[in-house]
Design an enzyme around this catalytic site. Sequence first.
Site, short mmCIF file in Angstrom:
data_model
loop_
_atom_site.label_atom_id
_atom_site.label_comp_id
_atom_site.label_asym_id
_atom_site.label_seq_id
_atom_site.Cartn_x
_atom_site.Cartn_y
_atom_site.Cartn_z
N ARG A 16 50.10 27.79 9.20
CA ARG A 16 50.97 27.58 7.94
C ARG A 16 52.34 27.88 8.15
NH1 ARG A 16 48.94 32.71 4.16
NH2 ARG A 16 50.65 34.13 5.24
N ASP A 37 45.86 31.31 15.45
CA ASP A 37 46.04 31.90 13.88
C ASP A 37 44.58 32.66 13.86
OD1 ASP A 37 46.62 32.86 11.26
OD2 ASP A 37 48.22 31.25 11.68
N VAL A 60 46.73 38.09 17.63
CA VAL A 60 47.71 38.20 18.75
C VAL A 60 47.63 39.74 19.01
CG1 VAL A 60 49.32 36.61 17.98
CG2 VAL A 60 49.59 38.71 16.81
N TYR A 152 59.22 46.50 9.63
CA TYR A 152 59.44 45.20 9.83
C TYR A 152 60.53 45.25 10.84
CZ TYR A 152 60.12 40.32 9.26
OH TYR A 152 60.34 38.91 9.45
P1 NAD Z 1 53.66 32.78 7.00
O1 NAD Z 1 53.10 34.02 6.57
O2 NAD Z 1 53.46 31.40 6.37
O3 NAD Z 1 53.06 32.78 8.69
C1 NAD Z 1 52.76 33.75 9.42
C2 NAD Z 1 51.48 33.35 10.18
O4 NAD Z 1 51.05 34.43 11.27
C3 NAD Z 1 50.29 33.12 9.16
O5 NAD Z 1 49.48 32.09 9.36
C4 NAD Z 1 49.38 34.29 9.60
O6 NAD Z 1 47.92 34.08 9.38
C5 NAD Z 1 49.66 34.55 10.84
N1 NAD Z 1 49.33 35.84 11.52
C6 NAD Z 1 49.27 36.97 11.01
N2 NAD Z 1 48.65 38.06 11.76
C7 NAD Z 1 48.27 37.26 12.82
C8 NAD Z 1 47.72 37.86 13.74
N3 NAD Z 1 47.15 39.31 13.95
N4 NAD Z 1 47.35 36.90 14.72
C9 NAD Z 1 47.62 35.59 14.70
N5 NAD Z 1 48.03 35.22 13.54
C10 NAD Z 1 48.58 36.00 12.42
O7 NAD Z 1 55.15 33.33 7.22
P2 NAD Z 1 56.44 32.49 8.28
O8 NAD Z 1 57.51 32.62 7.33
O9 NAD Z 1 55.84 31.27 8.48
O10 NAD Z 1 56.52 33.51 9.48
C11 NAD Z 1 56.59 32.99 10.55
C12 NAD Z 1 57.58 34.12 11.42
O11 NAD Z 1 58.78 33.90 11.01
C13 NAD Z 1 57.01 35.68 11.29
O12 NAD Z 1 57.22 36.21 12.82
C14 NAD Z 1 58.05 36.32 10.32
O13 NAD Z 1 58.23 37.50 10.54
C15 NAD Z 1 59.36 35.38 10.97
N6 NAD Z 1 60.34 35.36 9.81
C16 NAD Z 1 60.09 34.89 8.42
C17 NAD Z 1 61.23 34.97 7.61
C18 NAD Z 1 60.93 34.01 6.13
O14 NAD Z 1 61.81 34.28 5.38
N7 NAD Z 1 59.74 33.53 5.89
C19 NAD Z 1 62.39 35.41 7.83
C20 NAD Z 1 62.72 36.03 9.18
C21 NAD Z 1 61.47 36.00 10.01
#
Ligand code: NAD
Length: 248
Positions: A16, A37, A60, A152
């Site tokens: 996602r 995932d 991961v 974080y």
């Molecule tokens: P999200 O929560 O929609 O997606 C994160 C995905 O990582 C999920 O599908 C989740 O199931 C998966 N995940 C979690 N633990 C896992 C594991 N142990 N093994 C495999 N997969 C795992 O959020 P997103 O916003 O799409 O996040 C993607 C990346 O962007 C992340 O690294 C997040 O820290 C980073 N990020 C997000 C934002 C924001 O505002 N959304 C800002 C800065 C950085």
Amino acid sequence: MGELDGKVALITGGARGQGAAEGALFAREGATVVLADVLDEAGEATAGAIERAEYAHLDVTSEADWDRVVADIVARHGRLDILVNNAGILLNGKLVNQSLEGWNRIVAINQTGVFLGIRAAGRAMIEAGNGGSIVNISSVAGLEGIFGTGAYSATKWAVRGMTKVAAKELGSHGIRVNSVHPGFIQTDMVAGAPAMTDPAKRAKAERNIPVGRLGEVDDIANMVLFLAGEGSSYCTGQEFVVDGGVHG
Ligand code: NAD
């Protein structure tokens, strides 16, 4: 002709959010995409809706999962060209209130997971001899201290640092490693944030962003595509901020 014709890409956290958007864009640009995932149902559905995408269960934090998935990709597709270390979790709270259990969990996923990914994919890329591109998703929290995000933030600074070391160690193999630093991107990760639930707080947040809007998953996917492809062939060990102009 697509930007990634003939390439094979592995994207963690691809069920996602940003990872799913990157998978769809990479596939449109000609890549074979493996979305990995722990959300198997969502991952299968996301991959099923994208031509030339497949789903793999990969926690991961698991060495065994990394070894199995990377070996399987190389066996079936003959190569691995691109890794996006995108999987991550968010944990809010002040450092003085942070439990050790929560700390260890976020370090395992956000930091150790990126290390294991660089190691597994790096070894496969070196062995294949085709070079490659590794894109690590950090955050603006990996560039500055943001109140209430200590655990974080520590993992995201680690990802930024690890990126620079990996770039120096893998450069002679033609493997580039860069980090992406998203600002506020509208995904499930931040679904409970005030800017997502309260229109007045959203309007205030938007006023504080120079381009005047919250981020979309495609804002990040477009940057990740640039870093995965040949357009960025002289960029490695660098951080790329995608936050509408807030940081800087
Ligand atoms: P999200 O929560 O929609 O997606 C994160 C995905 O990582 C999920 O599908 C989740 O199931 C998966 N995940 C979690 N633990 C896992 C594991 N142990 N093994 C495999 N997969 C795992 O959020 P997103 O916003 O799409 O996040 C993607 C990346 O962007 C992340 O690294 C997040 O820290 C980073 N990020 C997000 C934002 C924001 O505002 N959304 C800002 C800065 C950085």
